[in-house]
Design a protein around this motif. Sequence first.
Motif, PDB file in Angstrom:
ATOM      1  N   ARG A 106      -6.252 -10.107   5.469  1.00 14.71           N
ATOM      2  CA  ARG A 106      -7.521  -9.946   4.749  1.00 14.71           C
ATOM      3  C   ARG A 106      -8.604  -9.309   5.621  1.00 14.71           C
ATOM      4  O   ARG A 106      -9.344  -8.438   5.159  1.00 14.71           O
ATOM      5  N   GLU A 140       0.141 -14.237   2.478  1.00 19.69           N
ATOM      6  CA  GLU A 140      -0.895 -13.251   2.153  1.00 19.69           C
ATOM      7  C   GLU A 140      -0.309 -11.971   1.557  1.00 19.69           C
ATOM      8  O   GLU A 140      -0.968 -11.285   0.774  1.00 19.69           O
ATOM      9  N   ASP A 142       1.937 -11.660  -0.642  1.00 19.60           N
ATOM     10  CA  ASP A 142       2.012 -11.799  -2.108  1.00 19.60           C
ATOM     11  C   ASP A 142       0.657 -11.488  -2.757  1.00 19.60           C
ATOM     12  O   ASP A 142       0.583 -10.823  -3.791  1.00 19.60           O
ATOM     13  N   THR A 143      -0.391 -11.985  -2.118  1.00 21.41           N
ATOM     14  CA  THR A 143      -1.745 -11.743  -2.650  1.00 21.41           C
ATOM     15  C   THR A 143      -2.065 -10.256  -2.642  1.00 21.41           C
ATOM     16  O   THR A 143      -2.636  -9.718  -3.596  1.00 21.41           O
ATOM     17  N   ASP A 146      -0.544  -8.315  -5.434  1.00 23.81           N
ATOM     18  CA  ASP A 146      -1.330  -8.501  -6.664  1.00 23.81           C
ATOM     19  C   ASP A 146      -2.636  -7.710  -6.650  1.00 23.81           C
ATOM     20  O   ASP A 146      -3.173  -7.367  -7.699  1.00 23.81           O
ATOM     21  N   GLU A 147      -3.144  -7.429  -5.463  1.00 24.14           N
ATOM     22  CA  GLU A 147      -4.413  -6.692  -5.346  1.00 24.14           C
ATOM     23  C   GLU A 147      -4.226  -5.181  -5.279  1.00 24.14           C
ATOM     24  O   GLU A 147      -5.163  -4.443  -4.984  1.00 24.14           O
ATOM     25  N   ASN A 179       8.590 -10.424  -3.709  1.00 25.24           N
ATOM     26  CA  ASN A 179       7.321 -10.090  -4.382  1.00 25.24           C
ATOM     27  C   ASN A 179       7.236  -8.647  -4.901  1.00 25.24           C
ATOM     28  O   ASN A 179       6.205  -8.255  -5.452  1.00 25.24           O
TER      29      ASN A 179
END
Length: 463
Positions: A106, A140, A142-143, A146-147, A179
């Motif tokens: 991030r 992270e 996986d997140t 999605d982003e 993922n």
Amino acid sequence: MRTLIKNGTIINADATTRADVLVDGEKIALIGTDLAAEVGATADRTIDATGRWVIPGAIDVHTHMELPFGGTFAKDTFETGTRAAAFGGTTTIIDFAVQSRGKALRDGLDAWHAKAAGNACIDYGFHMIISDVRDDVLAEMDTLVDEGVPTFKLFTAYPGVFLSDDGAIFRAMQQTARNGGLIMMHAENGLAIDVVAGQTAAAGNTDPYYHGVSRSPVLEGEATNRVIRLAEVAGAPVYIVHLSAREALNEVRRARDEGLPAFAETCPQYLFLSLEDMGNGFNGAKFVCSPPLRPADHADDLWLGLLKDDLQVVSTDHCPFDFHGQKEMGIGDFRKVPNGLPGVEDRVNLMHSGGVVTGRLTPNRWVEVISAAPARMFGLPQKGAVGVGLDADIVVYDPTRRHTISASTHHMNVDYSCYEGMEVTGRADVVLSRGKIVVDGDEWLGARGDGRFLKRQTSAFLK
Ligand SMILES: [Zn+2]
């Protein structure tokens, strides 16, 4: 705003069509013959593309704007780099956000968003470089999928900086098997290379040329096979970045013949330049990149790889450092030359000139490797083709216009060109980015901040 592009020849990856194109707002609204008679009166402007090609804006999936490397930064910002890209017919880039060791993905992604937002002149997406595979980093990933950041680059090179060991690479691959993401690999055996480079420098061979000879193509082939086999066992696809050597290509071809989802890109520097360019004393620093330039005979194999689809994509690995002040950090030790070459502006024209004009690639295959395949591979269904409903990223391309590449006329923010004095045939005349004309001949009509972040899908090659 409605723009009519009339009398051109549309070159898509799968077809060549003589037709007009109507752009309405940011999208392609209509394609057909004689649109001028039908809707010409309602267009706000008309571009006569007689004798020229209408191609989808090119997509460069491998750039490094403002990349920190060896105590300095790549010179192009998102503003200067994307403007130069547009002049060269490229309307989308995918840049690499970097995770620093010990930090979260991030943090790196946020930093890259901050660099690009409000600065990029054309649309952009991000891949994520992973330097530190940990449990929380795997989660992270996986997140990020999605982003809209579903692609992750890891390295078998650069020990102590970016290198991940086989276990870490394998865990990241297992994560993408779950993922839907894609692992991109810089595949060179960095540990062995550092041994050879150290011995070479200790023997007094410190010129940039020795950067090239220290990085054996066999060690690229070895690492390429290793990561392909790790992916095979993990049940994941893998994409090899900046493939430069015959030995690596042979491994990708073998894997693809076996039916494995192995993919690869190469870059113009490996097709047009060679190890010989790294000679000539310190001047060779202009050509220091990793993997390095190879003996000239490798390029023939790479061209064949493009023709036969063992290589699917041509990107640039654009990472410009000034010769004066930046590359010069490596005077007396080739290991201290910042690694990277400028190229984001030259790719489309070089591939046209060296591919299409010479007869090595059809115009359709040219469009495929610079635009259509990158769009499919990297989850951008709204780009990569001239088609109704898609983004109006369009280049009116003159396949006969000649020009000489030179640092004195290019738009990249760097003080030299790797292709200085090279004459190329073919050039973008008019460039539209989501319906807006950003380049008209030599004139810049785009604006900083007009580029939008692209939330990408997972790869269409894998569905
Ligand atoms: Zn790179």
